[in-house]
Design an enzyme around this catalytic site. Sequence first.
Site, mmCIF file in Angstrom:
data_model
loop_
_atom_site.group_PDB
_atom_site.id
_atom_site.type_symbol
_atom_site.label_atom_id
_atom_site.label_comp_id
_atom_site.label_asym_id
_atom_site.label_seq_id
_atom_site.Cartn_x
_atom_site.Cartn_y
_atom_site.Cartn_z
ATOM 1 N N GLU A 1 -5.338 3.556 17.186
ATOM 2 C CA GLU A 1 -4.066 4.284 17.299
ATOM 3 C C GLU A 1 -4.157 5.590 18.088
ATOM 4 O O GLU A 1 -3.208 5.961 18.787
ATOM 5 C CB GLU A 1 -3.482 4.542 15.906
ATOM 6 C CG GLU A 1 -2.951 3.314 15.212
ATOM 7 C CD GLU A 1 -4.048 2.444 14.600
ATOM 8 O OE1 GLU A 1 -3.758 1.275 14.244
ATOM 9 O OE2 GLU A 1 -5.199 2.928 14.482
ATOM 10 N N ASP B 1 4.612 2.262 8.902
ATOM 11 C CA ASP B 1 4.473 2.683 10.291
ATOM 12 C C ASP B 1 5.198 1.820 11.317
ATOM 13 O O ASP B 1 6.076 2.291 12.058
ATOM 14 C CB ASP B 1 2.989 2.782 10.657
ATOM 15 C CG ASP B 1 2.155 1.579 10.197
ATOM 16 O OD1 ASP B 1 2.721 0.642 9.612
ATOM 17 O OD2 ASP B 1 0.930 1.588 10.437
ATOM 18 N N GLU C 1 0.214 -10.330 9.249
ATOM 19 C CA GLU C 1 -1.004 -10.357 10.060
ATOM 20 C C GLU C 1 -1.023 -11.566 10.987
ATOM 21 O O GLU C 1 -1.476 -11.477 12.136
ATOM 22 C CB GLU C 1 -2.241 -10.372 9.158
ATOM 23 C CG GLU C 1 -2.430 -9.117 8.312
ATOM 24 C CD GLU C 1 -2.868 -7.905 9.109
ATOM 25 O OE1 GLU C 1 -3.086 -8.033 10.327
ATOM 26 O OE2 GLU C 1 -3.005 -6.821 8.507
ATOM 27 N N THR D 1 2.701 -4.538 18.054
ATOM 28 C CA THR D 1 1.890 -3.565 17.324
ATOM 29 C C THR D 1 0.398 -3.867 17.407
ATOM 30 O O THR D 1 -0.426 -3.029 17.062
ATOM 31 C CB THR D 1 2.340 -3.476 15.854
ATOM 32 O OG1 THR D 1 1.829 -2.287 15.256
ATOM 33 C CG2 THR D 1 1.906 -4.710 15.072
ATOM 34 N N GLU E 1 -10.609 7.623 8.950
ATOM 35 C CA GLU E 1 -9.592 6.700 8.452
ATOM 36 C C GLU E 1 -8.450 7.451 7.768
ATOM 37 O O GLU E 1 -7.286 7.120 7.950
ATOM 38 C CB GLU E 1 -10.233 5.710 7.469
ATOM 39 C CG GLU E 1 -9.279 4.742 6.808
ATOM 40 C CD GLU E 1 -8.773 3.640 7.727
ATOM 41 O OE1 GLU E 1 -7.940 2.836 7.278
ATOM 42 O OE2 GLU E 1 -9.208 3.576 8.896
#
Length: 529
Positions: A409, A267, A122, A519, A375
Amino acid sequence: MRFVLWSLPWASVALIGDALARPHAAQSVLSLSDEDATERAEAVKEAFQHAWKGYKKYAFPHDELHPVSNGFGDSRNGWGASAVDALSTALIMRDADIVNQILDFIPTIDYTQTNQQVSLFETTIRYLAGMLSGYDLLTGPLADLASDSTKVDALLSQSKKLADILKFAFDTPSGVPYNGINITSKGNNGATSNGLAVTGTLVLEWTRLSDLTQDQEYANLSQKAESYLLNPQPATAEPFPGLVGSNINIDTGLFENGYVSWNGGDDSFYEYLLKMYVYDPLRFGEYLNRWEAAVNSTMAHLTSHPASRPDLTFLATYNDGSYGLSSQHLTCFDGGSFLLGGSILERQDLIDYGLQLVDSCYDTYNETATGIGPEQFSWDSASVPSAQQAFYQRAGFYIQSGYYILRPEVIESIYYAYRITKDQKYQEWAWDAFVAINATCRTDSGFSGITDVNAANGGSRDDNQESFLFAEVLKYSYLIHAPGKSFRCGMRPNARLTCTEDEWQIQAGDGQNTFVFNTEAHPIRVAQR
């Protein structure tokens, strides 16, 4: 449904009102003029400024705003995550006031101080990437936005300081890092394994830092960790060519399972295989080969169509001969990855497949009461809850978790669909998504996540404004409408007026991109060719 639109420009209010008046499933795609696109971009910019104003007033310099109670949170170590995440979007929107507020703040961050465990992943994708992206933009096409060049230099020096604080995480027998670390004690969370995405989503940022500082240590650390993912062992870790398991042993670098998915936790490993090639095809050709193998196997083995809606395409999971028929909002970046890679490889089959994924993920928005996707969702016909039978028959999926925490996304993949195809229907889809988010999630001071996308008013609000609202949702929503406005024109030596598109926009074709998005949607300048 509560529509909070009072502070938008009047033209934007009219545009949003028209969109809200159209039923989701019956929307027609009209030709979008440059003027309308510009007005939409300005409406998104206003939403960004609204969210920033609330954050600055009630939460800065903490990590995030609580936009219902007007409090704050520090879920990202208390280093001002929302401010750092907002920088590249403020730059792209050319908001010099916000840009310089953030530039004044970043040199004051003390990355040695936190009372929380630090996530290597993160911290890399938000803080390190946010500062590197700001540096690339401010030493390149947007240099005129900084009022003090020393604050631009501080972006790079702070990036190096942060990486130097974090790099002990890689000090393991294999070089596979710990993700949860204590930067004060140089300790870790005691984990014996690390995840696929967490391990495989460091290499772009750490390699860029090495290229900028001419210190190869950072690249070497991240690329050594990545090497275990490029050459997975044992053989059971790769049930299909290119598709690998989800956990890697920290001591040995060996995979601990063969569970395959494009869902959260796995992912962005696949995302970065492709993006490392975009960053530098000379150094990272092997990464593209692995990505191509993975998408070939994905189409052959993970493609799934709901029984009630065979026109939809989702990606299943696979584990030891069994398939799982559930997916996530997070997974919906997948269409964009197929589209970018298909364009680079000039493979129409990948582009067509990517568009199927985009269309299907957009349907998760189109079918709910709020016009926002959930979600987590499933299309396993054997497990449909009785209360959702009618919904499943119509929509092709049922909702497992109705939360929406301001994730980007679906809009991200719609952005790639527009950039690769130039089909204006994708601008319409992105606009519909933005309008729905603005209508349901907006508060007096910002934007809040919601608990139920298929309930009136989104159910209730979770009172949290994630930093990726700034970095991703509003950036992609802006960029998909910005091209008509953001063309820059100038006189060339031959006295012809030449217009060039902003170079951070994604381009179709190999070798055409001068920036690549990490990302967290921070544009990183590609390596010098």
